[in-house]
Design a protein around this motif. Structure first.
Motif, PDB file in Angstrom:
ATOM      1  N   PHE A 114       3.622  -7.861  13.664  1.00 60.98           N
ATOM      2  CA  PHE A 114       3.544  -7.432  12.269  1.00 60.98           C
ATOM      3  C   PHE A 114       4.928  -7.277  11.675  1.00 60.98           C
ATOM      4  CE2 PHE A 114       3.722  -4.326   8.935  1.00 60.98           C
ATOM      5  CZ  PHE A 114       2.698  -4.723   8.093  1.00 60.98           C
ATOM      6  N   ARG A 115       5.827  -6.625  12.413  1.00 57.57           N
ATOM      7  CA  ARG A 115       7.165  -6.375  11.907  1.00 57.57           C
ATOM      8  C   ARG A 115       7.929  -7.673  11.662  1.00 57.57           C
ATOM      9  NH1 ARG A 115       8.721  -1.101  12.624  1.00 57.57           N
ATOM     10  NH2 ARG A 115       6.842   0.165  12.533  1.00 57.57           N
ATOM     11  N   ASP A 116       7.693  -8.671  12.498  1.00 58.89           N
ATOM     12  CA  ASP A 116       8.365  -9.950  12.290  1.00 58.89           C
ATOM     13  C   ASP A 116       7.828 -10.648  11.053  1.00 58.89           C
ATOM     14  OD1 ASP A 116      10.065 -12.163  12.877  1.00 58.89           O
ATOM     15  OD2 ASP A 116       8.370 -13.206  13.764  1.00 58.89           O
ATOM     16  N   CYS A 117       6.516 -10.777  10.970  1.00 60.47           N
ATOM     17  CA  CYS A 117       5.899 -11.568   9.897  1.00 60.47           C
ATOM     18  C   CYS A 117       6.008 -10.900   8.532  1.00 60.47           C
ATOM     19  CB  CYS A 117       4.440 -11.851  10.238  1.00 60.47           C
ATOM     20  SG  CYS A 117       4.223 -12.915  11.688  1.00 60.47           S
ATOM     21  N   PHE A 118       5.969  -9.573   8.495  1.00 57.14           N
ATOM     22  CA  PHE A 118       5.978  -8.871   7.207  1.00 57.14           C
ATOM     23  C   PHE A 118       7.337  -8.968   6.521  1.00 57.14           C
ATOM     24  CE2 PHE A 118       5.406  -5.223   4.314  1.00 57.14           C
ATOM     25  CZ  PHE A 118       4.101  -5.444   3.910  1.00 57.14           C
ATOM     26  N   ILE A 119       8.394  -9.171   7.293  1.00 55.39           N
ATOM     27  CA  ILE A 119       9.739  -9.256   6.733  1.00 55.39           C
ATOM     28  C   ILE A 119      10.209 -10.713   6.754  1.00 55.39           C
ATOM     29  CG2 ILE A 119      12.137  -8.509   6.957  1.00 55.39           C
ATOM     30  CD1 ILE A 119      10.173  -6.310   6.060  1.00 55.39           C
ATOM     31  N   GLN A 120      10.161 -11.357   5.610  1.00 52.24           N
ATOM     32  CA  GLN A 120      10.634 -12.736   5.441  1.00 52.24           C
ATOM     33  C   GLN A 120       9.890 -13.748   6.303  1.00 52.24           C
ATOM     34  OE1 GLN A 120      12.124 -11.643   2.578  1.00 52.24           O
ATOM     35  NE2 GLN A 120      13.548 -13.337   2.885  1.00 52.24           N
ATOM     36  N   ALA A 178      17.863  -6.707   8.038  1.00 49.30           N
ATOM     37  CA  ALA A 178      17.735  -5.268   8.259  1.00 49.30           C
ATOM     38  C   ALA A 178      17.571  -4.492   6.959  1.00 49.30           C
ATOM     39  CB  ALA A 178      18.956  -4.751   9.025  1.00 49.30           C
ATOM     40  N   ASP A 179      18.261  -4.915   5.895  1.00 45.99           N
ATOM     41  CA  ASP A 179      18.178  -4.187   4.631  1.00 45.99           C
ATOM     42  C   ASP A 179      16.775  -4.270   4.037  1.00 45.99           C
ATOM     43  OD1 ASP A 179      18.567  -6.925   4.307  1.00 45.99           O
ATOM     44  OD2 ASP A 179      19.581  -6.698   2.360  1.00 45.99           O
ATOM     45  N   ILE A 180      16.120  -5.412   4.188  1.00 42.92           N
ATOM     46  CA  ILE A 180      14.759  -5.571   3.665  1.00 42.92           C
ATOM     47  C   ILE A 180      13.785  -4.701   4.452  1.00 42.92           C
ATOM     48  CG2 ILE A 180      12.881  -7.214   3.273  1.00 42.92           C
ATOM     49  CD1 ILE A 180      14.941  -9.349   2.771  1.00 42.92           C
ATOM     50  N   VAL A 181      13.986  -4.589   5.763  1.00 44.82           N
ATOM     51  CA  VAL A 181      13.138  -3.726   6.580  1.00 44.82           C
ATOM     52  C   VAL A 181      13.176  -2.298   6.038  1.00 44.82           C
ATOM     53  CG1 VAL A 181      12.825  -2.708   8.860  1.00 44.82           C
ATOM     54  CG2 VAL A 181      13.438  -5.121   8.656  1.00 44.82           C
ATOM     55  N   THR A 182      14.371  -1.799   5.817  1.00 45.18           N
ATOM     56  CA  THR A 182      14.538  -0.428   5.350  1.00 45.18           C
ATOM     57  C   THR A 182      13.916  -0.204   3.983  1.00 45.18           C
ATOM     58  OG1 THR A 182      16.603  -0.253   6.604  1.00 45.18           O
ATOM     59  CG2 THR A 182      16.237   1.376   4.875  1.00 45.18           C
ATOM     60  N   PHE A 202       1.715  -4.148   0.473  1.00 46.47           N
ATOM     61  CA  PHE A 202       0.889  -5.244   0.992  1.00 46.47           C
ATOM     62  C   PHE A 202       0.689  -6.328  -0.063  1.00 46.47           C
ATOM     63  CE2 PHE A 202       0.047  -2.404   4.443  1.00 46.47           C
ATOM     64  CZ  PHE A 202      -0.325  -3.219   5.498  1.00 46.47           C
ATOM     65  N   LYS A 203       0.516  -5.920  -1.304  1.00 49.01           N
ATOM     66  CA  LYS A 203       0.330  -6.900  -2.373  1.00 49.01           C
ATOM     67  C   LYS A 203       1.537  -7.817  -2.497  1.00 49.01           C
ATOM     68  CE  LYS A 203      -0.877  -7.293  -7.273  1.00 49.01           C
ATOM     69  NZ  LYS A 203      -1.166  -6.542  -8.534  1.00 49.01           N
ATOM     70  N   SER A 204       2.729  -7.277  -2.269  1.00 50.75           N
ATOM     71  CA  SER A 204       3.946  -8.089  -2.362  1.00 50.75           C
ATOM     72  C   SER A 204       3.965  -9.183  -1.309  1.00 50.75           C
ATOM     73  CB  SER A 204       5.181  -7.203  -2.222  1.00 50.75           C
ATOM     74  OG  SER A 204       5.328  -6.719  -0.896  1.00 50.75           O
ATOM     75  N   ARG A 205       3.151  -9.029  -0.272  1.00 48.27           N
ATOM     76  CA  ARG A 205       3.053 -10.052   0.778  1.00 48.27           C
ATOM     77  C   ARG A 205       1.767 -10.869   0.652  1.00 48.27           C
ATOM     78  NH1 ARG A 205       7.624  -7.068   0.991  1.00 48.27           N
ATOM     79  NH2 ARG A 205       8.958  -7.802   2.690  1.00 48.27           N
ATOM     80  N   GLY A 206       1.042 -10.673  -0.434  1.00 50.05           N
ATOM     81  CA  GLY A 206      -0.150 -11.484  -0.671  1.00 50.05           C
ATOM     82  C   GLY A 206      -1.432 -10.940  -0.096  1.00 50.05           C
ATOM     83  N   SER A 257      -0.110 -14.237  10.424  1.00 48.41           N
ATOM     84  CA  SER A 257       0.644 -15.124  11.309  1.00 48.41           C
ATOM     85  C   SER A 257       1.152 -16.366  10.599  1.00 48.41           C
ATOM     86  CB  SER A 257      -0.234 -15.526  12.502  1.00 48.41           C
ATOM     87  OG  SER A 257      -0.684 -14.403  13.221  1.00 48.41           O
ATOM     88  N   ASP A 258       0.649 -16.633   9.410  1.00 45.91           N
ATOM     89  CA  ASP A 258       1.067 -17.811   8.644  1.00 45.91           C
ATOM     90  C   ASP A 258       2.027 -17.473   7.504  1.00 45.91           C
ATOM     91  OD1 ASP A 258      -0.355 -19.553  10.183  1.00 45.91           O
ATOM     92  OD2 ASP A 258      -2.008 -19.831   8.780  1.00 45.91           O
ATOM     93  N   LEU A 259       2.465 -16.222   7.417  1.00 48.40           N
ATOM     94  CA  LEU A 259       3.325 -15.834   6.308  1.00 48.40           C
ATOM     95  C   LEU A 259       4.669 -16.557   6.366  1.00 48.40           C
ATOM     96  CD1 LEU A 259       2.931 -11.967   5.801  1.00 48.40           C
ATOM     97  CD2 LEU A 259       2.074 -13.807   4.355  1.00 48.40           C
ATOM     98  N   GLN A 260       4.983 -17.316   5.328  1.00 52.76           N
ATOM     99  CA  GLN A 260       6.305 -17.917   5.130  1.00 52.76           C
ATOM    100  C   GLN A 260       6.888 -18.541   6.395  1.00 52.76           C
ATOM    101  OE1 GLN A 260       7.745 -14.124   2.975  1.00 52.76           O
ATOM    102  NE2 GLN A 260       8.966 -15.736   2.043  1.00 52.76           N
ATOM    103  N   VAL A 261       6.073 -19.311   7.093  1.00 51.28           N
ATOM    104  CA  VAL A 261       6.558 -19.911   8.334  1.00 51.28           C
ATOM    105  C   VAL A 261       7.556 -21.028   8.053  1.00 51.28           C
ATOM    106  CG1 VAL A 261       4.472 -19.329   9.596  1.00 51.28           C
ATOM    107  CG2 VAL A 261       4.602 -21.515   8.398  1.00 51.28           C
TER     108      VAL A 261
END
Length: 381
Positions: free
Chosen positions: A103-109, A192-196, A213-217, A361-365
């Protein structure tokens, strides 16, 4: 014979026209359809208008393939799965940690393995940002990568390993199996800045969680679905102590907590340092599962894999959500509706969770020609 030719030709042209018309309306995605989840098309799971970023993301998804490594590394998914199964036998506590890692990987960029990168002169690593301070499982991904490099060097991306490992962990935790297209490539930067700034806090109210969540679709239904993963793992007391002793600076407990459950939590988390707990201590979406030796509680006290997600939703109905952000799902009309639905319908939850995890799992791959294949997951190639 001649008079029959024209009617036959006319009929042929009519059939051909219909076929062409039908072909123009067929979806162009290469996503494989499976009977147990084919009631809702994955690209139609969210409602609302389609943005340019969504179109670009759909283009990237269409370049993924089911069983992408069938020729180049035919045992890739088997190697991932066997490693996860061994882990489950020896260190089962890392199973929820790997779901959280994905989740942490896919949610950020997007799903680009940026979460795995170590500090470097050009890298500000996500893994070292305050919200990710408790993340575990990096060594597991490294082990899987090492096994894959031995079997087929330079072929399987770290980004694919992360999402495949999470999928296998979901199954071992009692959740649904879901098919994943592969062919992701690894990014060369970390954020890192986006994570924070953009991972919602466990102290966030409902509007903040929805906006994140909406910002990620993801719509509200998908948000409630994904939060069901909070059913497993452990959580450090410092992330909810303020609800027990000093909610919003009142020196009183959170009134939304069930009184009996409040006493249970207080018995496990004493008041030491409760008043100094800051809402800036953790700014993360998923349950802050931590393996450090501090006060913590198990999210699923019954440890029943047959109830994956169920106990989470039922606890919210009873005012027994551990995190403030979790209990906030009962404050919105739509979110409350889906909490009720999932609490009473395990099959619906499993179907929706599979769909939401596929979408996550398909976010911005990144796919060819973008990205790279790292030989070591913690370092840019």
């Amino acid at each position: 014979m001649t008079p029959l030719i024209l009617p036959k030709l006319t009929l042929m042209f009519l059939v051909l026209s219909l076929l062409l018309s039908f072909d123009q309306h067929k979806p162009t995605t290469t996503t494989t359809t499976f009977n147990f989840i084919n009631t809702i098309p994955i690209h139609s799971f969210s409602s609302g208008s389609v943005s340019l970023s969504a179109i670009n993301n759909h283009y990237s998804q269409s370049l993924l393939q089911y069983d992408f490594y069938r020729d180049s590394c035919p045992h890739a998914e088997r190697i991932v799965r066997s490693t996860i199964h061994r882990l489950h036998k020896t260190t089962p506590s890392l199973i929820p940690a790997l779901i959280r890692l994905a989740f942490r990987d896919c949610f950020i960029q997007g799903c680009d393995a940026s979460i795995l990168l170590d500090d470097d002169i050009y890298i500000d690593p996500e893994k070292e940002s305050p919200p990710n301070g408790n993340l575990k499982g990096f060594d597991v991904i490294d082990t899987i990568k090492s096994n894959l490099e031995e079997a087929c060097p330079g072929i399987v991306s770290c980004a694919d390993i992360v999402v495949l490992a999470a999928r296998d962990c979901v199954v071992l935790a009692g959740g649904p199996f879901y098919p994943l297209n592969t062919g992701r490539r690894d990014g060369s930067n970390s954020f890192a800045d986006i994570v924070t700034d953009e991972l919602p806090s466990p102290y966030a109210d409902l509007s903040q969680i929805i906006a994140s969540f909406k910002s990620r679709g993801f719509d509200e239904r998908e948000m409630v679905t994904l939060l069901g993963a909070h059913n497993i793992g452990v959580i450090n007391c410092k992330f909810f102590k303020n609800r027990l002793y000093n909610f919003s600076g009142t020196n009183e407990p959170d009134p939304s907590l069930d009184p009996e459950f409040l006493n249970v939590l207080r018995s496990r988390c004493n008041e030491v340092d409760a008043l100094s707990t800051s809402t800036s201590a953790y700014t993360s979406h998923t349950s802050p599962s931590s393996l450090i030796k501090e006060q913590e509680i198990t999210m699923d006290s019954e440890k029943s894999v047959s109830n994956f997600g169920m106990l989470y939703y039922r606890s919210l109905l009873q005012g027994k959500g551990v995190l403030y952000a979790d209990q906030q799902l009962m404050e919105g009309e739509k979110t409350k509706y889906w909490v009720h639905k999932y609490a009473s319908n395990p099959s619906l939850f499993h179907q929706d969770f599979a769909m939401a995890m596929m979408k996550l799992s398909d976010l911005q791959v990144l796919t060819m020609p973008m990205g790279q294949i790292r030989r070591t997951c913690s370092k840019v190639a």
